[in-house]
Design a protein around this motif. Structure first.
Motif: not given
Lengths: 552, 149
Positions: A449-474
């Motif tokens: 809930q803290e992440v979803d509400s933006g109270k906790r920042v997870v870089v790349g998930v709820n802040e500093y997002r990219l429109a297109d994520d880099e493609e990886l060889e998996l």
């Protein structure tokens, strides 16, 4: 610690007069576990703290500063990357790759059917064979898994719990095949069944018979495998299931004490088995909280083992542990950023005094890692070991007002949980009532809930997002594995002596209904090439199976 | 969340089965989603762990569910999801909104969608996103069903 009254006044004055005038950012000033962090720590916070009692020296009671006097000046931690996929042959190849790149110990990941005691050709194994780990059905697989790797010269860790005794029997027989006796084998098998019911959820039997199997392993190893760790008491999965650091610490230690009590009840002398117990913790992203967790863990274990369980050998009091960085902290978004997270988590493990370390690969929120991702993860440890200088002194954070206070607070939180679990009648009862499961579910929901509400920042998930994520060889699991493994199993079944199998399984079933130690029977059945699934099925006829009442 | 919002066109609360197919025990995500959906006013049936495709299909039918969310972190999604879809189809269930969550490589999402999966959620998806997706998708299906009947 003696504090000058003048200095205490000064700290209080600074907080109320100077700091109170400062503007603070809009942010959550608490650990990832929700533990409040104050603006400044001073000697004031350590008023009750006695260095001699609470800190000690490295290698001395209560081991807060580390279990060995010289720590990493004497010997670096073991760099142990967890690996396993496909058939035994593919994993054997990955093991050799890791050893060639400077890894110093092996660690085996088994696939889900193996963890659940199912053979690869079982209907419920469909789609899971060799996907999340290596598929092991019979001794023949175990022999191939370690082909060309001298088992008296590497240490091996095996992450398996409900059927641990059976896999240990396979390992002992595979070593025998190389001419290596059990006495010469070094390594660890997880065997921590309590945390399965709490968090990891891979089980075969009800709790009581499962606990008996744990004690069978402890007892057999105490007699026959002096270099082996029969249980790795694990907080890792508890944390991955969404617990706080405090819950990870408390539930793990309480699990450990429960195994100790059970072995003592079997008639074993605590000093005969306690030195071979080891631990396994998570390294999450909240740097100082994690370091405090490891320091508190060592201190609690040492005190309880001495004062409650009457252990007297120093080896019985020393908590040695493996650390793995937090898989749960990795993000599928901008996955290369995971290299940074893993490095910081690994550093916490090292500053917390770990004996061995696994660093996760950056692509693990998406799939099993590729060899390139694994190599970078291993290099991360090597950079910490050889470039950063953090290994030059023992417990570099010892005496820090903040770290010592957090260590004390962590210890207190653990004792509060111990008391609540004791009120419920101990850990086995608490698990049956869903207590730790519910505490973890609540904590993980709060965090989300803290992440979803933006109270906790997870870089790349709820802040500093990219429109297109880099493609990886998996890494892609090979769809042919299932058939290949089924053929291997079929081959073993065709070659073996079915009368010998029947005899071995019959003896196992009979022993299961008695109170005899089952290890010799597992070894006999393994030698006859009985499969894991066959042995588990026979035991289930005696023990029954387990169904969870889920709480959410 | 008001009751009016949680009731889709058909008037009744959204019923959703949250299921864990296969052998993996990673239930953190499934439980968080189950709770978030419940808090959003839906009726949530959580199957618990280690369900076979047959068990899941039976639960969906028995519970007369509007939607089913499969949580898979074992890498076995390309085997397990088609199996659930196939079983539901065989039972004539065509209107249930099927979502999949877990460690699903991006490359697999188009194939899953082609099979009839409405959406694939990977680590980092927010509960709000999932709740609103389910609500909208169930609403659309109910509207469609009302128009065609």
């Amino acid at each position: 610690m003696a504090v000058e009254p003048g200095s205490r006044r000064r700290a209080h004055q600074w907080l109320t007069e100077v700091y109170a005038e400062q503007a603070e950012r809009e942010a959550l000033f608490e650990t990832i576990s929700g533990h409040e962090v104050r603006p400044l720590y001073t000697e004031d916070d350590l008023a009750e703290w006695e260095p001699e009692r609470d800190l000690g020296f490295p290698g001395e009671h209560p081991y807060t500063r580390g279990v060995y006097p010289s720590m990493y000046r004497g010997r670096l931690w073991t760099m142990r990357q967890f690996a396993g996929f496909g058939t035994a042959e593919e994993t054997n190849e990955r093991f050799r790759y890791l050893l060639d790149h400077g890894q110093t110990g092996l660690s085996t990941a088994f696939d889900m059917p193996t963890l659940m005691g199912l053979d690869s050709d079982h209907a419920r194994s469909l789609g899971e064979v060799g996907v999340e780990g290596v598929a092991i059905d019979t001794l023949d697989d175990m022999v191939d898994l370690f082909a060309g790797i001298p088992l008296d010269r590497v240490t091996t860790s095996m992450t398996i719990n409900a059927p641990a005794a059976i896999l240990l029997a396979f390992y002992v027989c595979a070593a025998e095949d190389q001419g290596v006796p059990p006495e010469a084998l070094g390594g660890t098998i997880q065997t921590d069944i309590l945390k399965e019911y709490i968090a990891q959820k891979e089980w075969c039997f009800p709790i009581e018979p499962a606990m008996r199997l744990v004690t069978d392993v402890v007892e057999w190893c105490a007699e026959r495998m002096p270099r082996w760790h029969p249980i790795s008491i694990s907080g890792y999965h508890i944390r991955e299931a969404g617990s706080t650091a405090q819950q990870e610490l408390a539930f793990t230690l309480k699990d450990g004490f429960t195994y100790v009590e059970q072995a003592i009840a079997r008639g074993l002398d605590v000093d005969d088995f306690a030195p071979r117990l080891s631990f396994f913790f998570n390294a999450h992203i909240d740097f100082f909280e994690e370091i405090a967790k490891y320091r508190a863990a060592r201190r609690i274990w040492a005190r309880q083992m001495r004062d409650t369980y009457g252990a007297s050998r120093p080896e019985s009091l020393r908590m040695r542990f493996h650390t793995q960085t937090a898989g749960v902290s990795l993000t599928a978004q901008q996955p290369l950023v995971n290299i940074v997270r893993t490095a910081i988590e690994a550093l916490a493990g090292v500053l917390g005094g770990t004996q061995s370390l696994h660093t996760n690969s950056y692509d693990e929120a998406l799939a099993l890692p590729t060899p390139e991702a694994v190599r970078i993860a291993l290099r991360t440890q090597q950079v910490i070991a050889h470039e950063t200088g953090v290994t030059n002194t023992v417990d570099p954070l010892g005496g820090s007002y903040f770290v010592e206070t957090l260590t004390d607070e962590m210890e207190r939180a653990a004792y509060e949980y111990f008391a609540r679990i004791d009120e419920l009648g101990g850990m086995v009862e608490a698990i049956k009532r869903g207590f730790p499961q519910r505490e973890i579910a609540d904590a993980s929901f709060r965090y989300q809930q803290e992440v979803d509400s933006g109270k906790r920042v997870v870089v790349g998930v709820n802040e500093y997002r990219l429109a297109d994520d880099e493609e990886l060889e998996l890494h892609r699991p090979d769809p042919a594995i299932e058939r290949k493994q089924a053929q291997r199993l079929e081959g073993t079944r065709a070659r073996r002596d079915s009368a010998a199998i029947e005899r071995a399984l019959g003896a196992l079933k009979e022993a299961a209904a008695s109170d005899r130690n089952l290890m010799p029977h597992f070894i006999d059945a393994a030698r006859a090439r009985a499969s894991e699934g066959e042995m588990v099925a026979v035991l289930q006829e005696v023990f029954g199976s387990y169904t969870e009442q889920p709480v959410f | 969340m008001s009751d009016a919002e949680t009731k889709a066109e058909g008037g009744r609360k959204i019923r959703i089965v949250v299921a864990k197919p296969g052998l993996d025990g990673h239930d953190r995500g499934a439980k968080i989603i189950a709770r978030a959906l419940r808090d959003a006013g839906m009726e949530v049936i959580y199957t618990g762990l280690h369900q076979t495709a047959e068990q899941i299909a039976a639960t969906v039918i028995q519970e007369d569910a509007d939607a089913v969310g499969l949580s898979i972190l074992s890498g076995a999604h390309m085997t397990l999801v088609p199996r659930v879809v196939e079983l539901l189809r065989a039972e004539g269930v065509e209107d249930v909104v099927l979502t999949v969550g877990g460690t699903i490589p991006a490359d697999d999402a188009p194939e899953l969608k082609r099979l009839g999966v409405a959406e694939v959620f990977t680590p980092g998806a927010s509960t709000d996103e999932i709740v609103s997706f389910v609500r909208t998708a169930v609403d659309e299906r109910r509207t469609l069903a009302a128009q065609t009947s």
